[in-house]
Design a protein around this motif. Structure first.
Motif, PDB file in Angstrom:
ATOM      1  N   ILE A   1      18.819   3.065  -0.814  1.00  0.00           N
ATOM      2  CA  ILE A   1      17.616   2.268  -0.576  1.00  0.00           C
ATOM      3  C   ILE A   1      17.176   2.377   0.883  1.00  0.00           C
ATOM      4  O   ILE A   1      15.999   2.615   1.175  1.00  0.00           O
ATOM      5  N   GLY A   2      18.110   2.230   1.809  1.00  0.00           N
ATOM      6  CA  GLY A   2      17.768   2.355   3.222  1.00  0.00           C
ATOM      7  C   GLY A   2      17.207   3.728   3.555  1.00  0.00           C
ATOM      8  O   GLY A   2      16.222   3.855   4.293  1.00  0.00           O
ATOM      9  N   SER A   3      17.825   4.762   2.991  1.00  0.00           N
ATOM     10  CA  SER A   3      17.371   6.130   3.253  1.00  0.00           C
ATOM     11  C   SER A   3      15.981   6.374   2.673  1.00  0.00           C
ATOM     12  O   SER A   3      15.107   6.950   3.331  1.00  0.00           O
ATOM     13  N   PHE A   4      15.751   5.916   1.444  1.00  0.00           N
ATOM     14  CA  PHE A   4      14.446   6.112   0.811  1.00  0.00           C
ATOM     15  C   PHE A   4      13.353   5.305   1.512  1.00  0.00           C
ATOM     16  O   PHE A   4      12.193   5.740   1.572  1.00  0.00           O
ATOM     17  N   ILE A   5      13.694   4.133   2.027  1.00  0.00           N
ATOM     18  CA  ILE A   5      12.710   3.340   2.773  1.00  0.00           C
ATOM     19  C   ILE A   5      12.196   4.137   3.971  1.00  0.00           C
ATOM     20  O   ILE A   5      10.984   4.186   4.229  1.00  0.00           O
ATOM     21  N   ASP A   6      13.093   4.773   4.687  1.00  0.00           N
ATOM     22  CA  ASP A   6      12.680   5.564   5.846  1.00  0.00           C
ATOM     23  C   ASP A   6      11.834   6.770   5.437  1.00  0.00           C
ATOM     24  O   ASP A   6      10.879   7.134   6.124  1.00  0.00           O
ATOM     25  N   VAL A   7      12.195   7.401   4.321  1.00  0.00           N
ATOM     26  CA  VAL A   7      11.419   8.546   3.829  1.00  0.00           C
ATOM     27  C   VAL A   7      10.006   8.113   3.462  1.00  0.00           C
ATOM     28  O   VAL A   7       9.010   8.732   3.887  1.00  0.00           O
ATOM     29  N   PHE A   8       9.883   7.055   2.681  1.00  0.00           N
ATOM     30  CA  PHE A   8       8.560   6.585   2.259  1.00  0.00           C
ATOM     31  C   PHE A   8       7.768   6.017   3.442  1.00  0.00           C
ATOM     32  O   PHE A   8       6.537   6.128   3.472  1.00  0.00           O
ATOM     33  N   ASN A   9       8.458   5.419   4.386  1.00  0.00           N
ATOM     34  CA  ASN A   9       7.780   4.888   5.568  1.00  0.00           C
ATOM     35  C   ASN A   9       7.136   6.021   6.369  1.00  0.00           C
ATOM     36  O   ASN A   9       6.089   5.847   6.999  1.00  0.00           O
ATOM     37  N   TRP A  10       7.773   7.182   6.329  1.00  0.00           N
ATOM     38  CA  TRP A  10       7.232   8.365   6.999  1.00  0.00           C
ATOM     39  C   TRP A  10       6.099   8.993   6.184  1.00  0.00           C
ATOM     40  O   TRP A  10       5.101   9.465   6.747  1.00  0.00           O
ATOM     41  N   LEU A  11       6.225   8.973   4.858  1.00  0.00           N
ATOM     42  CA  LEU A  11       5.240   9.621   3.990  1.00  0.00           C
ATOM     43  C   LEU A  11       3.954   8.807   3.831  1.00  0.00           C
ATOM     44  O   LEU A  11       2.850   9.369   3.821  1.00  0.00           O
ATOM     45  N   LEU A  12       4.080   7.484   3.694  1.00  0.00           N
ATOM     46  CA  LEU A  12       2.914   6.646   3.432  1.00  0.00           C
ATOM     47  C   LEU A  12       2.148   6.350   4.724  1.00  0.00           C
ATOM     48  O   LEU A  12       2.751   5.951   5.720  1.00  0.00           O
ATOM     49  N   PRO A  13       0.838   6.530   4.721  1.00  0.00           N
ATOM     50  CA  PRO A  13       0.052   6.261   5.929  1.00  0.00           C
ATOM     51  C   PRO A  13      -0.033   4.765   6.224  1.00  0.00           C
ATOM     52  O   PRO A  13      -0.140   3.948   5.306  1.00  0.00           O
ATOM     53  N   SER A  14       0.041   4.416   7.487  1.00  0.00           N
ATOM     54  CA  SER A  14      -0.119   3.019   7.895  1.00  0.00           C
ATOM     55  C   SER A  14      -1.605   2.720   8.067  1.00  0.00           C
ATOM     56  O   SER A  14      -2.426   3.631   8.222  1.00  0.00           O
ATOM     57  N   THR A  15      -1.976   1.461   8.029  1.00  0.00           N
ATOM     58  CA  THR A  15      -3.372   1.065   8.199  1.00  0.00           C
ATOM     59  C   THR A  15      -3.449  -0.297   8.873  1.00  0.00           C
ATOM     60  O   THR A  15      -2.557  -1.131   8.707  1.00  0.00           O
ATOM     61  N   ASN A  16      -4.520  -0.492   9.637  1.00  0.00           N
ATOM     62  CA  ASN A  16      -4.765  -1.792  10.260  1.00  0.00           C
ATOM     63  C   ASN A  16      -5.876  -2.551   9.537  1.00  0.00           C
ATOM     64  O   ASN A  16      -6.254  -3.637   9.950  1.00  0.00           O
ATOM     65  N   ILE A  17      -6.404  -1.943   8.467  1.00  0.00           N
ATOM     66  CA  ILE A  17      -7.471  -2.577   7.696  1.00  0.00           C
ATOM     67  C   ILE A  17      -6.870  -3.642   6.784  1.00  0.00           C
ATOM     68  O   ILE A  17      -5.993  -3.351   5.965  1.00  0.00           O
ATOM     69  N   TYR A  18      -7.359  -4.860   6.930  1.00  0.00           N
ATOM     70  CA  TYR A  18      -6.770  -5.995   6.217  1.00  0.00           C
ATOM     71  C   TYR A  18      -6.739  -5.784   4.705  1.00  0.00           C
ATOM     72  O   TYR A  18      -5.711  -5.999   4.052  1.00  0.00           O
ATOM     73  N   SER A  19      -7.860  -5.360   4.124  1.00  0.00           N
ATOM     74  CA  SER A  19      -7.945  -5.204   2.669  1.00  0.00           C
ATOM     75  C   SER A  19      -6.962  -4.155   2.154  1.00  0.00           C
ATOM     76  O   SER A  19      -6.376  -4.309   1.072  1.00  0.00           O
ATOM     77  N   LEU A  20      -6.755  -3.090   2.928  1.00  0.00           N
ATOM     78  CA  LEU A  20      -5.824  -2.043   2.517  1.00  0.00           C
ATOM     79  C   LEU A  20      -4.381  -2.526   2.617  1.00  0.00           C
ATOM     80  O   LEU A  20      -3.541  -2.173   1.786  1.00  0.00           O
ATOM     81  N   GLN A  21      -4.092  -3.326   3.636  1.00  0.00           N
ATOM     82  CA  GLN A  21      -2.744  -3.881   3.757  1.00  0.00           C
ATOM     83  C   GLN A  21      -2.443  -4.839   2.601  1.00  0.00           C
ATOM     84  O   GLN A  21      -1.334  -4.839   2.062  1.00  0.00           O
ATOM     85  N   VAL A  22      -3.428  -5.625   2.221  1.00  0.00           N
ATOM     86  CA  VAL A  22      -3.246  -6.531   1.079  1.00  0.00           C
ATOM     87  C   VAL A  22      -3.019  -5.726  -0.198  1.00  0.00           C
ATOM     88  O   VAL A  22      -2.165  -6.065  -1.030  1.00  0.00           O
ATOM     89  N   THR A  23      -3.786  -4.624  -0.343  1.00  0.00           N
ATOM     90  CA  THR A  23      -3.615  -3.748  -1.508  1.00  0.00           C
ATOM     91  C   THR A  23      -2.220  -3.155  -1.527  1.00  0.00           C
ATOM     92  O   THR A  23      -1.555  -3.116  -2.581  1.00  0.00           O
ATOM     93  N   TYR A  24      -1.759  -2.671  -0.369  1.00  0.00           N
ATOM     94  CA  TYR A  24      -0.391  -2.161  -0.234  1.00  0.00           C
ATOM     95  C   TYR A  24       0.609  -3.212  -0.720  1.00  0.00           C
ATOM     96  O   TYR A  24       1.509  -2.928  -1.509  1.00  0.00           O
ATOM     97  N   PHE A  25       0.415  -4.435  -0.251  1.00  0.00           N
ATOM     98  CA  PHE A  25       1.366  -5.500  -0.556  1.00  0.00           C
ATOM     99  C   PHE A  25       1.402  -5.819  -2.057  1.00  0.00           C
ATOM    100  O   PHE A  25       2.480  -5.908  -2.650  1.00  0.00           O
ATOM    101  N   VAL A  26       0.229  -5.990  -2.655  1.00  0.00           N
ATOM    102  CA  VAL A  26       0.165  -6.376  -4.062  1.00  0.00           C
ATOM    103  C   VAL A  26       0.777  -5.296  -4.954  1.00  0.00           C
ATOM    104  O   VAL A  26       1.599  -5.586  -5.840  1.00  0.00           O
ATOM    105  N   ILE A  27       0.391  -4.039  -4.712  1.00  0.00           N
ATOM    106  CA  ILE A  27       0.952  -2.946  -5.512  1.00  0.00           C
ATOM    107  C   ILE A  27       2.459  -2.840  -5.265  1.00  0.00           C
ATOM    108  O   ILE A  27       3.248  -2.651  -6.193  1.00  0.00           O
ATOM    109  N   GLY A  28       2.850  -2.989  -4.004  1.00  0.00           N
ATOM    110  CA  GLY A  28       4.265  -2.907  -3.646  1.00  0.00           C
ATOM    111  C   GLY A  28       5.103  -3.958  -4.346  1.00  0.00           C
ATOM    112  O   GLY A  28       6.237  -3.692  -4.768  1.00  0.00           O
ATOM    113  N   LEU A  29       4.557  -5.165  -4.509  1.00  0.00           N
ATOM    114  CA  LEU A  29       5.270  -6.245  -5.187  1.00  0.00           C
ATOM    115  C   LEU A  29       5.626  -5.851  -6.613  1.00  0.00           C
ATOM    116  O   LEU A  29       6.765  -6.024  -7.062  1.00  0.00           O
TER     117      LEU A  29
END
Length: 211
Positions: free
Chosen positions: A86-114
């Motif tokens: 889990i720790g290893s995959f978190i780092d891999v996905f953290n590198w692969l997935l783009p970060s964003t400062n847009i509020y709506s996109l962060q909320v979308t990330y969160f809801v789908i992630g849940l």
């Protein structure tokens, strides 16, 4: 038997990958807060460096060592793999997935992630290959001090959240949402994944715990 173990391992590893993806997505949407344990991992990362996945592994290792002393037995292979992968995959996905400062996109990330992390949790539990370090700790507390699993989990997560918050971790309404809703999603995903696994292996007798 080989076919059965192959499918069980596939569901176990696949579930860990899916859950790690969901965890990473929720972290990417941390503007609304993230899960209690990830509040701690992010707080440790912000204060001491390394990576979020590395801190997930290190806290898991600490828990494994502590619970091993209490139980006086060596952790099962599923516990070790849960902690490391889990720790290893978190780092891999953290590198692969783009970060964003847009509020709506962060909320979308969160809801789908849940939903993704909750489904992944049910998927990795389904083959009964062994509990993760944090789940083992929860069960020990219930066995030693009584009470319910729900109470033990809530108590652990409250303490972890407070500690993570003191380190500057992302506490928010999302932290509460994950704590209150993820279990309900797992409640539906777990039997679904078990039924799917049964169709693949075709024999419920081979679903005994693997140690």
């Amino acid at each position: 038997m080989q076919k059965v173990m192959g499918w069980r391992w596939a569901f176990f590893i696949g579930g860990l990958i899916v859950m790690s993806l969901g965890i990473t997505m929720s972290i990417k949407g941390k503007i609304v807060g993230t899960s209690p344990w990830d509040v701690l991992h992010v707080g440790l990362f912000q204060n001491f460096g390394l990576s979020i996945g590395t801190w997930s592994i290190l806290t898991g290792l600490f828990i494994v060592a502590s619970t091993s002393i209490v139980l006086r037995q060596w952790p099962k292979i599923g516990t070790w793999l849960n902690m490391l992968l889990i720790g290893s995959f978190i780092d891999v996905f953290n590198w692969l997935l783009p970060s964003t400062n847009i509020y709506s996109l962060q909320v979308t990330y969160f809801v789908i992630g849940l939903f993704v992390l909750s489904f992944g949790c049910g998927m990795y539990i389904a083959p009964n290959m062994g509990a993760g370090p944090r789940d083992t700790l929860m069960m020990i507390l219930v066995e030693k001090f009584g009470g319910t699993i729900k109470t033990a989990r809530m108590g652990i997560e409250v303490l972890v959240t407070i500690f993570g918050w003191l380190l500057g971790g992302p506490v928010g309404v999302g932290t509460v949402v994950i704590a209150l809703t993820s279990g309900y999603i797992v409640q539906y995903s777990l039997p679904y994944c078990r039924k799917l696994l049964m169709k693949c292996i075709g024999n419920i007798e081979d679903m005994k715990p693997f140690y």
